[in-house]
Design a protein around this motif. Structure first.
Motif: not given
Length: 235
Positions: A162-177
């Protein structure tokens, strides 16, 4: 950043998952009031609640929001959010005598936004040159799909720590907030997102979306945790 940014908060009276959820108490105040107060605390932001419901209108007005009377045809179970926001932009334009350059769309069912979040969104939006911005929280990258065949969406052969995950590998969830969008994007695309889209990364605590009774319990726990960390005012 522009001097005036309307924050439109759509709130129907006919919620299905939780009856009257927009005015249901959450830690002693109606759910929608959390979002109204966050908007009021942000310089340059004016909260507008779009509703067809008299009780929601009264509660929201008492909390300091301006009210947009939503036509019944825009308050149906299958009504999308975009026509509601576009109607709100038209009303604000008539009332103010000018069209706002941008509009913030805030979801009343996302009550947990940390102190300064909305102001940070405005600042990042202005600096980015984006046409639209979507609120997201970091998401799990170790995802799989099962159809039509089992497939990993990460390099399982060389599983990253987890600490080695690169910015390119990051994923994000749309919250709707929250969303922040130039008004001309609504005019051209009739969508909250369009043109150059940027991510607005929020704290994972801010990812709650209340859609069921048990979500109120989770939200109260998160609000207590945030208050302990002095991120939101204690009640």
């Amino acid at each position: 950043m522009p001097q005036f940014t309307p924050a439109v908060i759509p709130a129907r009276g006919g919620s299905k998952g939780v009856l009257r959820k927009n005015v249901k108490p959450l830690q002693g105040k109606p759910l929608i009031v959390w979002t109204i107060e966050q908007a009021l605390a942000t310089p340059g932001v004016v909260p507008y609640v779009s509703t067809e419901d008299d009780e929601i209108a009264a509660v929201s007005r008492a909390a300091g929001a301006r009210i947009i009377e939503r036509p019944e045809e825009l308050a149906q179970d299958d009504t999308a959010s975009e026509p509601v926001i576009e109607h709100a932009i038209d009303v604000v334009t008539r009332e103010e005598g000018r069209k706002p350059e941008q509009v913030m769309f805030l979801q009343a069912t996302s009550p947990l936004r940390l102190a300064g979040t909305l102001e940070r969104c405005l600042t990042e939006f202005a600096a980015s040159g984006a046409d639209s911005m979507v609120g997201v929280v970091p998401a799990e990258i170790f995802l799989w799909s099962g159809a039509p065949a089992v497939r990993a969406h990460y390099p399982y052969e060389a599983r990253p720590r987890r600490q080695d995950i690169t910015p390119e590998q990051m994923r994000y969830r749309e919250t709707g907030s929250l969303y922040l969008t130039r008004t001309d994007i609504y005019e051209r695309h009739h969508n909250r997102l369009g043109g150059r889209i940027e991510l607005f990364v929020m704290d994972p605590l801010e990812g709650i979306d209340i859609d069921a009774e048990e979500d109120f319990i989770v939200a109260e726990q998160l609000l207590r945790r945030a208050a302990e960390e002095r991120s939101v005012p204690e009640l």
